[in-house]
Design a protein around this motif. Structure first.
Motif, PDB file in Angstrom:
ATOM      1  N   ILE A 134       0.896  -1.084  -0.291  1.00 10.04           N
ATOM      2  CA  ILE A 134      -0.227  -0.365  -0.222  1.00 10.04           C
ATOM      3  C   ILE A 134       0.658   1.119  -0.288  1.00 10.04           C
ATOM      4  CG2 ILE A 134      -2.037  -0.731   0.742  1.00 10.04           C
ATOM      5  CD1 ILE A 134      -1.437   0.142   3.953  1.00 10.04           C
ATOM      6  N   GLY A 135       1.925   1.006   0.036  1.00 10.33           N
ATOM      7  CA  GLY A 135       2.443   2.178   0.623  1.00 10.33           C
ATOM      8  C   GLY A 135       3.845   2.642   1.678  1.00 10.33           C
ATOM      9  N   CYS A 137       4.325   2.921   5.426  1.00  7.44           N
ATOM     10  CA  CYS A 137       3.993   2.389   6.887  1.00  7.44           C
ATOM     11  C   CYS A 137       4.523   3.026   7.441  1.00  7.44           C
ATOM     12  CB  CYS A 137       3.301   0.595   6.907  1.00  7.44           C
ATOM     13  SG  CYS A 137       2.747   0.497   5.416  1.00  7.44           S
ATOM     14  N   ASN A 162       5.938  -2.956   1.471  1.00  7.67           N
ATOM     15  CA  ASN A 162       5.973  -1.812   1.288  1.00  7.67           C
ATOM     16  C   ASN A 162       6.900  -1.150   2.075  1.00  7.67           C
ATOM     17  OD1 ASN A 162       2.793  -1.751   1.772  1.00  7.67           O
ATOM     18  ND2 ASN A 162       3.246  -3.549   3.300  1.00  7.67           N
ATOM     19  N   LYS A 213       0.784   5.559   4.816  1.00  8.80           N
ATOM     20  CA  LYS A 213      -0.748   5.195   4.711  1.00  8.80           C
ATOM     21  C   LYS A 213      -1.148   3.698   5.449  1.00  8.80           C
ATOM     22  CE  LYS A 213      -1.239   6.762   0.444  1.00  8.80           C
ATOM     23  NZ  LYS A 213      -1.296   7.371   0.268  1.00  8.80           N
ATOM     24  N   PHE A 237      -6.929   7.099   3.209  1.00  5.43           N
ATOM     25  CA  PHE A 237      -6.264   5.759   3.054  1.00  5.43           C
ATOM     26  C   PHE A 237      -5.335   5.317   4.187  1.00  5.43           C
ATOM     27  CE2 PHE A 237      -6.816   8.187  -1.207  1.00  5.43           C
ATOM     28  CZ  PHE A 237      -7.386   7.228  -1.844  1.00  5.43           C
ATOM     29  N   VAL A 238      -5.665   6.090   5.414  1.00  8.03           N
ATOM     30  CA  VAL A 238      -4.900   5.800   6.627  1.00  8.03           C
ATOM     31  C   VAL A 238      -5.290   4.506   6.948  1.00  8.03           C
ATOM     32  CG1 VAL A 238      -4.035   6.483   9.036  1.00  8.03           C
ATOM     33  CG2 VAL A 238      -4.141   7.958   6.991  1.00  8.03           C
ATOM     34  N   GLN A 468      -3.235  -4.268  -0.164  1.00  3.91           N
ATOM     35  CA  GLN A 468      -4.406  -3.717  -1.055  1.00  3.91           C
ATOM     36  C   GLN A 468      -5.046  -4.920  -1.971  1.00  3.91           C
ATOM     37  OE1 GLN A 468      -5.179  -0.361  -2.532  1.00  3.91           O
ATOM     38  NE2 GLN A 468      -2.615   0.036  -2.954  1.00  3.91           N
TER      39      GLN A 468
END
Ligand code: NAD
Length: 492
Positions: A134-135, A137, A162, A213, A237-238, A468
């Motif tokens: 997701i990016g 973290c 991530n 995220k 989007f957290v 995700q």
């Protein structure tokens, strides 16, 4: 290892780190400046594009090397934990070991991240899912498990692809720093893991930064509620996975194995000086099992209170003088509100460590649910005792408590155990197991007031938290099956 000038912190604000056994300053932690925190998150963002595309087999190899390096350095890590946190060396190794198991489980990522496929949804059409990272973290950790809890966080986040910004507890930063160095030595590329130090400013930074995220937090309710609220307001989007304080009950049935039960209660109440979120801090004696109290008191009295690095130490110091004063005042509140002090650890003296934050094993009997010592999480070596006439009464007492982290029942009757596990409203239940923390192939599943968020730490739910899903529906028709006209209605 001496730092290069470019690696030196730019801050002018430092926090002292104390050895809880002596209260001597053993180090200093730099409070990261705004520029350093921005640089850290930028570094995570830059590393994300290549790390998320690195083959899953390469990420797996890095974590396979990492688990070996943690094993090779377990003694060194344990020494740092005992120095900064106070727990005994043997218990510090347990702290690392339970985190190491999460890293070992992360090495199965090639199975854990598999998607799903369903062929022939309709003619020539198949659907399949991918799990994707997701990016950037972030993780915010408490002081009580300097190895295990950071290892619940960044290894799972990173093995999914991530990058990670970690904020260890400012009181015990050393273990996370060595864990990060070992991950770098295992081959994790620069920027995939960054550490920032500090307190509220660092936490606020994590909650507010739009590039972050997902946030994982473990700690007290006060901080947890704050982080949950602030983080959710600040980003669409957290995701959250918040584990909070606990009040764990052990129910002792009269048919239990007496010797095992007493030993398990003593270990689970006083191990790590009671500074475990899953400590069994409250025992409910049902019926005649209350006759075992004198033996429980004698067994608890026999534990050796000492600095964590001393041979034979069972109970180390509390984290700080403030924690000691708080625990002592909660003991006193029990006395003043009519409970019975069966064992008082407040006057304990530890030779050679007179300035340490020691409280000896303490047992408070005759406690009722309206007393402060029942309502507050004590987080010290204090076992409080309630009595009940029946299992139903014990269950209803536990279900009325706002927290649901862990519980245990001690019994030799299968039907009693089954009734308990079905009717008690608590996320993690032990049957003759005093601290039922699930192994990493399961997830840490505290419930009610002990948990906020959508999924849980580690296990399958940990993978869900850090990924995700992308679902692809594809149709490959043979040329002679070309559509003759546009389809303007929903297919039925
Ligand atoms: P804490 O909440 O004081 O600190 C945890 C983290 O939050 C630290 O990194 C700290 O810097 C930060 N923090 C502290 N106060 C803050 C505030 N007001 N605003 C923003 N950030 C803040 O917790 P602790 O004292 O380090 O750890 C002990 C607590 O953690 C206990 O309550 C224990 O039950 C809980 N805990 C829970 C679990 C669980 O899974 N349920 C596991 C371990 C510890």
């Amino acid at each position: 290892m001496p730092m290069k000038p470019s690696e030196m912190p730019h801050t002018s604000e430092w926090l002292d780190i104390h050895n809880p056994a002596t209260n001597e300053v053993v180090g200093r932690v730099p409070k990261a400046t705004q520029e350093e925190m921005l640089a850290a998150v930028d570094s995570c963002s830059r590393a994300y594009s290549s790390w998320s595309e690195t083959s899953i087999l390469s990420r797996q190899q890095i974590f396979l090397r990492y688990q070996q390096l943690i094993k090779d350095n377990i003694k060194e890590l344990a020494k740092i934990i005992t120095l900064e946190q106070g727990k005994t060396l043997a218990d510090a190794e347990g702290d690392i070991f339970r985190g190491l198991q999460v890293v070992e489980h992360a090495c199965s990522i090639t199975s854990l991240m598999l998607g799903e496929t369903l062929p022939s949804i309709t003619k020539d059409m198949d659907t399949y899912t991918y799990r994707l990272p997701i990016g950037v973290c972030a993780g915010i950790a408490p002081f009580n498990f300097p190895a295990m809890i950071p290892l619940w966080m960044f290894p799972i986040g990173m093995v999914c692809g991530n990058t990670y910004l970690m904020k260890p507890s400012e009181r015990v930063p050393g273990c996370t720093m060595l864990l990060a160095k070992l991950l770098q030595d295992s081959g994790a590329p620069d920027g995939t893991l960054n550490i920032i130090h500090g307190q509220h400013a660092a936490v606020n930074f994590i909650c507010d930064h739009p590039a972050i995220k997902a946030i994982s937090f473990v700690g007290s309710n006060q901080a947890g509620e704050y982080i949950y609220e602030r983080g959710s307001k600040n980003g669409n989007f957290v995701l959250y996975c918040v584990s909070q304080g606990a009040k764990n009950h052990g129910v002792v049935m009269p048919d239990a194995n007496k010797e095992n039960t007493i030993n398990q209660l003593v270990g689970a109440a006083f191990g790590a000086a009671g500074q475990r979120c899953m400590a069994l801090s409250t025992a409910i004696f049902v019926g005649e099992s209350r006759d075992w109290l004198p033996e429980l008191v004698e067994r608890s009295r026999s534990l050796r209170v000492n600095a964590g690095d001393q041979p034979g130490a069972d109970v180390g110091p509390l984290i700080s003088p403030a924690a000691k004063a708080r625990v002592e005042s909660l003991i006193q509140s029990g006395v003043e509100e009519g409970a019975q002090l069966l064992l008082d650890g407040r006057k304990v003296q530890v030779k050679g460590y007179e300035n340490g934050n020691f409280v000896g094993p303490t047992i408070i009997g005759n406690v009722s649910p309206n007393m402060t010592c029942y309502k507050e999480e004590i987080f010290g070596p204090v076992l409080i005792i309630l009595e009940a006439d029946s299992l139903d009464e014990a269950i209803s007492l536990i279900n009325s408590n706002p927290y649901g982290n862990g519980t245990a029942i001690f019994t030799t009757n299968g039907a009693t155990a089954r009734k308990y596990t079905h009717e008690v409203d608590v996320g993690q239940i032990g049957v003759n197991v005093p601290i039922p923390v699930p192994l990493p192939m399961f997830s840490f599943t505290g419930s009610r007031g002990s948990f906020r968020g959508d999924t849980n730490f580690y296990g399958k739910q940990g993978i869900q938290f850090y990924t995700q899903i992308k679902t692809v529906t594809s149709q490959w028709k043979a040329e002679d099956a070309t559509l003759k006209s546009p389809a303007v209605t929903m297919p039925t």
